[in-house]
Design an enzyme around this catalytic site. Structure first.
Site, mmCIF file in Angstrom:
data_model
loop_
_atom_site.group_PDB
_atom_site.id
_atom_site.type_symbol
_atom_site.label_atom_id
_atom_site.label_comp_id
_atom_site.label_asym_id
_atom_site.label_seq_id
_atom_site.Cartn_x
_atom_site.Cartn_y
_atom_site.Cartn_z
ATOM 1 N N LYS A 447 9.650 17.656 -0.787
ATOM 2 C CA LYS A 447 8.937 16.407 -1.054
ATOM 3 C C LYS A 447 8.582 16.379 -2.541
ATOM 4 O O LYS A 447 7.919 17.273 -3.048
ATOM 5 C CB LYS A 447 7.674 16.323 -0.190
ATOM 6 C CG LYS A 447 6.531 15.514 -0.761
ATOM 7 C CD LYS A 447 6.770 14.013 -0.753
ATOM 8 C CE LYS A 447 5.939 13.249 -1.787
ATOM 9 N NZ LYS A 447 4.514 13.448 -1.791
ATOM 10 N N GLY A 450 4.143 12.989 -7.659
ATOM 11 C CA GLY A 450 3.396 13.230 -8.894
ATOM 12 C C GLY A 450 4.238 13.229 -10.151
ATOM 13 O O GLY A 450 5.249 12.543 -10.242
ATOM 14 N N GLY A 483 3.572 6.305 -5.201
ATOM 15 C CA GLY A 483 2.291 5.611 -5.276
ATOM 16 C C GLY A 483 1.966 4.909 -6.588
ATOM 17 O O GLY A 483 1.832 3.688 -6.611
ATOM 18 N N ASP A 602 4.228 12.463 2.390
ATOM 19 C CA ASP A 602 3.991 13.854 2.782
ATOM 20 C C ASP A 602 4.227 14.023 4.277
ATOM 21 O O ASP A 602 4.852 14.988 4.725
ATOM 22 C CB ASP A 602 2.544 14.253 2.468
ATOM 23 C CG ASP A 602 2.300 14.356 0.971
ATOM 24 O OD1 ASP A 602 3.266 14.670 0.236
ATOM 25 O OD2 ASP A 602 1.154 14.115 0.550
ATOM 26 N N LYS A 657 -1.642 15.836 4.194
ATOM 27 C CA LYS A 657 -0.438 16.595 3.864
ATOM 28 C C LYS A 657 -0.402 17.891 4.668
ATOM 29 O O LYS A 657 0.594 18.231 5.317
ATOM 30 C CB LYS A 657 -0.451 16.907 2.359
ATOM 31 C CG LYS A 657 0.697 17.767 1.887
ATOM 32 C CD LYS A 657 0.550 18.184 0.416
ATOM 33 C CE LYS A 657 0.520 17.002 -0.510
ATOM 34 N NZ LYS A 657 1.142 17.202 -1.808
#
Ligand code: ARG
Length: 700
Positions: A447, A450, A483, A602, A657
């Site tokens: 995954k 960020g 996001g 997640d 998560k």
């Protein structure tokens, strides 16, 4: 910081033009007015063509406007092509500056025997010219090779009442045993001085300093010392050996002494420097030879590295040997030896020292002063050097192995790898390569979230890492988030993102943006990056092939089209994988009547891992791992994680998560990794070492 400036009328710049990986490797030193030039160059018979050119231009007595420097490639021993390359470089810069080719000097340092990637240098020049400034530091950095520190010396003097500045920049490190010159040194001064006087001052200074310096007694192919004087100080021009000359020459000598010391201290692998003084010799040439012999003796240098008192005997053995070889005068009975001011030899015998601890302490000081008194006359000389450490061998034994020339002539030196010794290299490689066997054929869901996803450089590194994992037989599936990008896009479109408990409220207007960003933009960018590196990536959303079925998330507040994973049909992934494709999945689920649902990436990754029967689930995000205070927890098991979740010790986005991860662990997954995606290649460091770099959560 009050940084040193070049003397008036001089400008300099240094930047990376792609000869080295990222360090500055090309520099320009410019005089705004024609400058008088003096120079000393290497006497090595295998020298680089630019050094002969400097000598010829010096002897022709013309003025100089600029020096172009390259580090990383010495442009030496490359035959006629090398000669032409050097001229083309000088030509290109003189064209840009509108001066004569003869007014441009060149200097190179770096690997010997590789052709210069000339376009990089000529292309880089234009940018360099826009960066010219009064500070010498970027230029000083651009001439370094294995040097650890920049070397800049600056002096100010008054000549007949006029302020005169002198600044010199040097590089050193290895292949240092000058003969008439050493290393690269660029001296600039605004002093008004006739060329022969500048040359005289320079030669005298070099003779007593750089020419008595040895790091490894290896004469360089590229040594060049260039002095430029542009006369901007408007002092009465120095034409003879008058008082002004004396002060100028003395100052230049002082400055070279400091540079010499700095080069010795930063010799390849050096841990301490050595200064050898020989006094009382019958002839000056004897004194010079003895001092030089001691400073370059491998046995003495090794003893200096080990702070070993045996160096005393070795020093006298070396002097005696040099005397016999060179026909110099030396008699043991008359000789004396002091090291760090302690007497080691007098009246024909060694002097014992009773306190070995104290002795070692003195011999461990950063500068070791060895003083030999010959007792036969009054000639003296000094020599400069450094110790011989394991690292000297390491640096030079690895140099060839880690230097690679690519098709376009780029010479890449991986300096970080060069720092490592062979023992550590073996350990790391053996530990890492064993994992290939473990990884063969296992499935891993990765995954990506960020910074690793937002920073284009990190994204490239991620793509490299994924390719490596595939190459060793691991079968990755990539899931990404998005996001911050969704919010940014919504704001651009005049929508206001709304969050409840960290979840984005997704109405019918914003689901369009969510899909557009996740599936249309982020996913495709990632796929492109992976494919650039050769991964055969295929971008999918959870809607494709009915991969992820979702329904509306149950919650007290209406979250709109935020969904929960209902079921996963892995057949499409199996099919792609069978043919060697790498699935890259955006967290969008397919709902009733074709509705799209916004899913937590997640959770999607964890559910996918369980459904695929994957062995590993790896989260790359902006956290170092699971923390205990300020420490990363290296490893824990599912039960320990469960306890931490139950006691509420894990909050924020980590919570959903890890809850999902825990479910996946119960479903048969064997390990979950939390890896800091902000650091490049952390994925590799985690997977290919025993202790990893992040947090590992094991099944049991
Ligand atoms: N490289 C091993 C693996 O991938 C061990 C990783 C250990 N990681 C840790 N954070 N303790 O399974």
């Amino acid at each position: 910081m009050d940084e040193l400036k070049l003397p008036p009328g001089f400008l300099a710049a240094g930047r990376n033009v792609g000869i080295k990986n990222s360090k500055r490797d090309c520099g320009i030193l410019l005089s705004e007015a024609p400058a008088v030039m003096a120079a000393c160059v290497t006497q090595n018979k295998s020298r680089a063509p630019n050094t002969a050119r400097i000598e010829a231009l010096r002897d022709a007595g013309g003025s100089v406007r600029a020096v172009l420097t390259v580090s990383g490639n010495a442009n030496a021993l490359t035959g006629d092509e090398g000669v032409q390359d050097d001229l083309r470089v000088a030509d290109a810069l003189s064209d840009l500056l509108g001066v004569e080719t003869e007014e441009v000097l060149t200097a190179y340092t770096g690997v010997v025997g590789h052709r210069l990637p000339i376009e990089r240098v000529t292309d880089g020049m234009e940018e360099l010219l826009t960066e010219l400034g009064r500070y010498p530091r970027p230029f000083a950095e651009s001439v370094l090779t294995t040097d650890k520190v920049t070397k800049i010396e600056h002096r100010e003097i008054f000549l007949s009442g006029d302020r005169v500045q002198i600044c010199a920049v040097a590089k050193g490190s290895g292949m240092i045993a000058p003969s008439l010159a050493t290393t690269l040194v660029f001296l600039t001064t605004d002093c008004a001085i006739a060329q022969p006087m500048l040359q005289k001052a320079l030669s005298a200074a070099v003779d007593d300093t750089l020419n008595q310096l040895t790091v490894d007694e290896e004469m360089s192919t590229n040594d060049a010392v260039v002095a430029l004087a542009n006369g901007w100080a408007e002092n009465p021009r120095i034409e003879t050996e008058d008082e002004d000359y004396e002060l100028f020459a003395e100052t230049v000598a002082e400055l070279f002494l400091e540079l010499t010391r700095a080069i010795a201290a930063d010799g390849e692998g050096a841990t301490r420097s050595v200064e050898v003084t020989v006094t009382g010799a019958a002839r000056r040439e004897d004194a010079r030879a003895y001092a030089r012999a001691v400073a370059s003796s491998m046995l003495v240098k090794a003893a200096v590295f080990g702070a070993d008192p045996n160096m005393a005997g070795r020093v006298l053995a070396t002097v005696g040997g040099a005397a016999s070889r060179k026909g110099g005068a030396f008699e043991l009975a008359k000789a004396g030896l002091r090291i760090q001011d302690l007497v080691f030899f007098e009246d024909g015998a060694m002097v014992r020292h009773d306190d070995p601890v104290q002795l070692r302490h003195r011999l461990s000081e950063p500068v070791i002063e060895i003083a030999v008194e010959v007792g036969l006359g009054d000639a003296s000389a000094k020599a400069f050097g450094c110790d011989l450490s394991y690292d000297y061998v390491k640096i030079n034994a690895d140099y060839a192995a880690i230097t690679q020339t690519s098709a376009d002539g780029r010479v890449a030196v991986n300096e970080r790898l060069a720092e490592l010794g062979p023992t550590i290299k073996r350990k790391i490689l053996v530990e890492a390569l064993r994992y290939i066997e473990h990884f063969k054929g296992i499935r891993a869901v990765i995954k990506l979230g960020g910074a690793a996803m937002l920073d284009p450089k990190l994204e490239e590194h991620f793509a490299e890492d994924v390719l490596l994992l595939q190459a060793v037989g691991l079968r990755p599936v990539v899931v990404h988030g998005g996001g911050p990008e969704i919010s940014k896009t919504m704001e651009r479109l005049g929508q206001t993102p709304e969050f409840i408990d960290g979840l984005r409220v997704t109405d019918h207007a914003s689901i369009g943006v969510v899909e557009m960003v996740l599936t249309g933009s982020v996913n495709q960018r990632l796929v492109a990056a992976l494919n650039r590196h050769g991964s055969k990536a295929v971008g999918l959303s959870g809607k494709d092939g009915g991969l992820i079925r979702a329904h509306k998330m149950e919650s007290d507040r209406d979250m709109g089209l935020v969904g929960e994973v209902e079921s996963i049909d892995t057949r499409l992934l199996d099919m792609l994988e069978r043919d060697g494709y790498l699935p890259v999945i955006s967290p969008v689920g397919l709902g009733e009547e074709g509705l799209a649902y916004n899913l937590n990436a997640d959770v999607v990754a964890a559910e996918l891992a369980a459904a695929l029967g994957a062995t590993k689930l790896i989260f790359l995000s902006d956290v170092a791992g699971l923390m205990e205070g300020d420490q990363v927890i290296s490893e824990l098991n599912g039960d320990q994680l469960k306890m931490r979740l139950e006691t509420g010790r894990i909050a924020g986005p980590m919570r959903p998560k890890l809850q999902a991860a825990l479910r996946a662990l119960r479903g048969g997954l064997s390990s979950v990794h939390l890896v800091d995606g902000r650091v490049k290649h952390n994925l590799i460091a985690e997977l290919f070492t025993d202790r990893g770099v992040g947090t590992l959560i094991r099944h049991a």
